[in-house]
Write a protein that holds these residues in place. Structure first.
Motif, PDB file in Angstrom:
ATOM      1  N   ALA A 135      31.646  46.894  45.525  1.00 11.91           N
ATOM      2  CA  ALA A 135      32.969  46.713  45.643  1.00 11.91           C
ATOM      3  C   ALA A 135      33.230  47.534  44.226  1.00 11.91           C
ATOM      4  CB  ALA A 135      34.210  45.699  45.960  1.00 11.91           C
ATOM      5  N   GLU A 136      32.151  47.460  43.582  1.00  7.26           N
ATOM      6  CA  GLU A 136      32.192  47.486  42.131  1.00  7.26           C
ATOM      7  C   GLU A 136      31.963  49.140  42.071  1.00  7.26           C
ATOM      8  OE1 GLU A 136      33.525  45.701  39.739  1.00  7.26           O
ATOM      9  OE2 GLU A 136      32.720  43.459  41.373  1.00  7.26           O
ATOM     10  N   ALA A 137      32.943  50.048  40.871  1.00  2.88           N
ATOM     11  CA  ALA A 137      33.225  51.219  41.023  1.00  2.88           C
ATOM     12  C   ALA A 137      33.478  51.471  40.367  1.00  2.88           C
ATOM     13  CB  ALA A 137      33.981  51.740  42.031  1.00  2.88           C
ATOM     14  N   ILE A 144      28.929  51.667  47.629  1.00  5.67           N
ATOM     15  CA  ILE A 144      30.297  51.416  47.602  1.00  5.67           C
ATOM     16  C   ILE A 144      30.559  50.689  48.686  1.00  5.67           C
ATOM     17  CG2 ILE A 144      30.901  51.552  44.512  1.00  5.67           C
ATOM     18  CD1 ILE A 144      32.931  53.641  46.323  1.00  5.67           C
ATOM     19  N   TRP A 190      27.239  42.594  44.159  1.00  2.96           N
ATOM     20  CA  TRP A 190      26.925  42.398  42.459  1.00  2.96           C
ATOM     21  C   TRP A 190      27.494  41.041  42.299  1.00  2.96           C
ATOM     22  CZ3 TRP A 190      26.989  47.725  38.525  1.00  2.96           C
ATOM     23  CH2 TRP A 190      27.202  47.017  37.638  1.00  2.96           C
TER      24      TRP A 190
END
Lengths: 128, 240
Positions: free
Chosen positions: A87-89, A107, A57
């Motif tokens: 890693a965007e959670a 993720i 992302w």
């Protein structure tokens, strides 16, 4: 699932691209191309022949979510399955990706088993 | 010291002098001088305190200046070096793995083929000519295994050595944490000295793409998927 399908892996970190590439190879996918952000990925997609897109992302230039939106807005590309590996959670981000038409969301840090499971799920749905 | 007290003391002093009472006059003079000194001491005390505070704020100020001029740029360099080192280690490990995967794949394939043939030999389904070929293949396989396993050993050692980054980057990051701590302390002092005007301003500096969730920091407020299961649950609740 066609093991010869052409897969585009997009991530700004070369180490992450190498990890994903090796995991895909382990799953017997050998036809893999790479790009380091959305900007360089889009021309590769537009040139045709990409059967599956795996993208991060957060990337400079053009982010993965913008790439996903561009793919879904292009009549030639809109059916391309897209797996986001990021890693965007934040919940709102995951919802945003889902609404933009992502086919799977993994993720980081992730395991080989998770990647395999998500890819299988995506193609089960498409093939079935 | 009020005017009345001073006036009373002065009148008493004049009266004592007129009466020629030297000892009373001296006592009164001491008392008047004492009053003056007391006021002077109070003033000096106040000035000393002010000076001390100014000096302290100056010390904090120059500490912060030194930090901004030297320690913070240094810390940025240090963290950059951490990125470089971790990237190097990842690449070193990946190269070793990528070098070994085809080696182990080839050995695996050879072993599988040979074990199939060996099975046929055991159940006496193998003509003699084929047995001779198999013997040659087994010899070749052993030779190749030796070389390949040496490569595996070497690769595993490379992977082992690549993990040395953890010690170095750990130490570097610890130093940067200390700097952040010192900076925090100095700023708290500065805020105290400046009288803590206490303008409550909460600036939410969360970036658009916050990246990895750090346990205990980013998952406190909620609203984040801490694990892949959370992501899967969220997506399936949306009909995925």
């Amino acid at each position: 699932m066609d093991k010869n399908m052409k897969i585009l892996v997009v991530d700004d970190f070369s180490t992450m691209r190498r990890i994903i590439k090796n995991l895909l190879r382990d799953l017997e996918f050998t036809n893999i191309v790479e790009a380091d952000d959305g900007k360089t990925a889009l021309p590769i997609l537009k040139a045709g022949g990409i059967d599956f897109l795996v993208t991060d992302w957060n990337m400079p230039g053009m982010t993965g979510i913008d790439l996903l939106k561009a793919v879904r807005a292009d009549p030639e590309l809109l059916d391309t399955p897209v797996l986001m590996v990021t890693a965007e959670a934040k919940r709102e981000q995951i919802i945003m990706a889902a609404q933009a038409g992502v086919n799977g969301y993994v993720i980081k840090p992730f395991t080989a088993a998770t990647l395999k499971e998500k890819i299988e799920k995506i193609f089960e749905r498409i093939d079935g | 010291m009020t005017n009345d007290t001073r006036l009373a003391l002065a009148r008493n002093l004049v009266a004592a002098l007129e009466q020629g009472d030297e000892s009373v006059a001296d006592g009164l003079l001491d008392e008047i001088a004492g009053l003056r000194e007391k006021q002077l001491f109070l003033e000096v005390g106040r000035l000393t305190r002010q000076l001390h505070d100014t000096m302290a704020s100056f010390a904090v100020d120059s500490k912060i200046t030194a930090m901004t001029e030297k320690d913070i740029p240094d810390a940025k360099e240090r963290l950059q070096y951490v990125i470089t080192m971790t990237e190097q280690a990842a690449n070193q490990t990946l190269s070793a793995v990528e070098g070994l995967l085809p080696v182990s794949k080839e050995l695996n394939e050879q072993a599988e083929q040979l074990s199939d043939k060996w099975e046929r030999f055991l159940v006496r389904e193998m003509p003699f000519a084929e047995f001779k070929d198999m013997s040659a293949e087994i010899t070749k396989h052993f030779d190749q295994s030796k070389g390949s396993l040496q490569l595996v050993q070497q690769g595993l050692n490379e992977i082992l050595m690549a993990q040395g980054f953890q010690d170095i980057t750990g130490q570097i990051i610890k130093r940067v944490i200390e700097l952040v701590h010192d900076l925090e302390t100095s700023m708290v002092e500065l805020i105290k000295i400046s009288g803590n005007k206490g303008v409550e301003s909460r600036v939410d500096s969360e970036p658009d793409l916050p990246g990895p969730v750090v346990p205990g920091v980013d998952d406190k407020k909620g609203g984040v998927a801490a694990t892949q299961d959370d992501v899967d649950d969220l997506l399936s609740s949306m009909g995925f």
